[in-house]
Motif scaffolding. Structure first.
Motif, PDB file in Angstrom:
ATOM      1  N   HIS A   1      -2.386 -23.991  -4.809  1.00  0.00           N
ATOM      2  CA  HIS A   1      -3.633 -24.708  -5.062  1.00  0.00           C
ATOM      3  C   HIS A   1      -4.330 -25.113  -3.766  1.00  0.00           C
ATOM      4  CE1 HIS A   1      -2.539 -25.937  -9.470  1.00  0.00           C
ATOM      5  NE2 HIS A   1      -2.524 -24.627  -9.253  1.00  0.00           N
TER       6      HIS A   1
ATOM      7  N   VAL B   1      -7.862 -23.655  -2.487  1.00  0.00           N
ATOM      8  CA  VAL B   1      -9.000 -24.553  -2.237  1.00  0.00           C
ATOM      9  C   VAL B   1      -9.505 -24.393  -0.800  1.00  0.00           C
ATOM     10  CG1 VAL B   1      -9.688 -26.973  -2.023  1.00  0.00           C
ATOM     11  CG2 VAL B   1      -8.381 -26.214  -4.006  1.00  0.00           C
ATOM     12  N   GLN B   2      -8.563 -24.252   0.136  1.00  0.00           N
ATOM     13  CA  GLN B   2      -8.945 -24.116   1.533  1.00  0.00           C
ATOM     14  C   GLN B   2      -9.691 -22.805   1.793  1.00  0.00           C
ATOM     15  OE1 GLN B   2      -5.626 -24.271   4.215  1.00  0.00           O
ATOM     16  NE2 GLN B   2      -6.876 -23.952   6.049  1.00  0.00           N
TER      17      GLN B   2
ATOM     18  N   GLY C   1     -13.016 -22.608  -1.003  1.00  0.00           N
ATOM     19  CA  GLY C   1     -13.784 -23.829  -1.274  1.00  0.00           C
ATOM     20  C   GLY C   1     -15.276 -23.655  -1.074  1.00  0.00           C
TER      21      GLY C   1
ATOM     22  N   GLY D   1     -17.371 -23.211  -4.249  1.00  0.00           N
ATOM     23  CA  GLY D   1     -17.313 -24.246  -5.274  1.00  0.00           C
ATOM     24  C   GLY D   1     -18.665 -24.772  -5.714  1.00  0.00           C
TER      25      GLY D   1
ATOM     26  N   PHE E   1     -18.018 -28.838  -6.903  1.00  0.00           N
ATOM     27  CA  PHE E   1     -16.823 -28.929  -6.065  1.00  0.00           C
ATOM     28  C   PHE E   1     -17.041 -29.878  -4.890  1.00  0.00           C
ATOM     29  CE2 PHE E   1     -14.339 -27.372  -2.442  1.00  0.00           C
ATOM     30  CZ  PHE E   1     -13.054 -27.516  -2.955  1.00  0.00           C
TER      31      PHE E   1
ATOM     32  N   ARG F   1     -14.923 -33.185  -4.154  1.00  0.00           N
ATOM     33  CA  ARG F   1     -14.247 -33.390  -2.866  1.00  0.00           C
ATOM     34  C   ARG F   1     -14.666 -34.706  -2.241  1.00  0.00           C
ATOM     35  NH1 ARG F   1     -14.492 -28.628   1.472  1.00  0.00           N
ATOM     36  NH2 ARG F   1     -12.793 -27.846   0.136  1.00  0.00           N
TER      37      ARG F   1
ATOM     38  N   LEU G   1      -9.117 -30.684  -7.699  1.00  0.00           N
ATOM     39  CA  LEU G   1     -10.077 -29.856  -6.989  1.00  0.00           C
ATOM     40  C   LEU G   1      -9.905 -28.386  -7.327  1.00  0.00           C
ATOM     41  CD1 LEU G   1     -10.100 -31.481  -3.415  1.00  0.00           C
ATOM     42  CD2 LEU G   1     -11.816 -31.701  -5.211  1.00  0.00           C
ATOM     43  N   CYS G   2      -8.677 -27.954  -7.495  1.00  0.00           N
ATOM     44  CA  CYS G   2      -8.430 -26.539  -7.778  1.00  0.00           C
ATOM     45  C   CYS G   2      -9.035 -26.149  -9.133  1.00  0.00           C
ATOM     46  CB  CYS G   2      -6.927 -26.254  -7.742  1.00  0.00           C
ATOM     47  SG  CYS G   2      -6.534 -24.507  -7.861  1.00  0.00           S
TER      48      CYS G   2
ATOM     49  N   LEU H   1     -12.735 -25.973  -8.769  1.00  0.00           N
ATOM     50  CA  LEU H   1     -13.102 -24.771  -8.030  1.00  0.00           C
ATOM     51  C   LEU H   1     -13.000 -23.524  -8.905  1.00  0.00           C
ATOM     52  CD1 LEU H   1     -13.905 -23.454  -5.381  1.00  0.00           C
ATOM     53  CD2 LEU H   1     -11.477 -23.418  -4.726  1.00  0.00           C
TER      54      LEU H   1
END
Length: 237
Positions: free
Chosen positions: A29, A33-34, A37, A40, A44, A48, A55-56, A59
């Motif tokens: 996850h 996300v990284q 992201g 998003g 998103f 954040r 967040l995942c 996204l």
């Protein structure tokens, strides 16, 4: 060809085919996300900023419509349906408790979307940098132009001032010279007028003196004649 036959005999190609049919790409996850992201969107970014723990999921909900639109050109009208909201398996994406699973088709789509997003971001950065350099160059040219105009206008103003000053000095000199000439003419005229008046008055005085002198002689003669006449009369008496 030999290498392909060896890979086919070893079962590598079959393993790759089976892997591609399943979910060959798996991301945790945090890593998902990284990496993705940037796809998003506003939802998103808002999650954040509020430091949400899902967040995942947010996204994935934002990416699934993009993958669908990438392959089909439009988002389904019922995009809030149960299947679409839970990963939409038809696009080849599924989210688990700790990982996100991607089919090869979905992986290629999401990578393409990410590449396009990065390309647009790079273009914006390049445009901003070029704009900065162009603006800096323009400001430098503008300042140079203003400085050149300032120097030119100062030179023109100084030249105009010198011209006016020379003209003023020339006017003063002309005025002084004309005054000298006029004063000299006035003195000459005055001298001539005084000389003429003196000559004329002297002539008048000489004429008057001559007249007075003649009158004096007449009076003396008359007095002498009267004296002689009176003396004769006296003697006759």
């Amino acid at each position: 060809v030999i290498i392909a036959d060896q890979l086919r005999c070893a079962g590598v190609l079959e393993a790759v085919r089976v892997s591609r049919v399943g979910f060959p790409q798996r991301y945790e996850h945090a890593l998902f996300v990284q990496r993705y992201g940037i796809l998003g969107g506003h939802a998103f970014d808002s999650a954040r900023r509020h430091q949400r723990h899902d967040l995942c999921y947010v996204l994935v909900d934002a990416i699934v419509p993009q993958i669908w639109n990438y392959y089909h050109g439009h988002v389904p009208a019922d995009d809030k349906g149960e299947e679409f909201a839970h990963g939409h398996l038809s696009v080849g994406l599924q989210i688990g408790k700790t990982k996100v699973f991607l089919r090869q088709r979905a992986f290629e789509a999401i990578e393409q979307l990410r590449a396009e997003k990065l390309e647009r971001a790079a273009i914006k950065i390049q445009a901003s940098v070029r704009m900065f350099f162009c603006r800096d160059s323009f400001m430098y040219l503008l300042e140079s132009a203003v400085m050149i105009q300032t120097v030119f206008r100062g030179h023109r103003a100084r030249t105009f001032f010198k011209t006016v000053r020379h003209y003023y000095l020339a006017t003063v000199l002309q005025s002084a010279w004309r005054r000298f000439i006029a004063f000299d003419d006035y003195n000459n005229t005055r001298f001539i007028a005084i000389w003429c008046q003196r000559v004329y008055r002297g002539r008048l005085e000489r004429q008057y003196y001559a007249l007075v002198r003649r009158l004096s002689k007449v009076i003396v003669l008359q007095s002498f004649w009267r004296m002689c006449t009176s003396r004769r009369r006296f003697r006759s008496i």
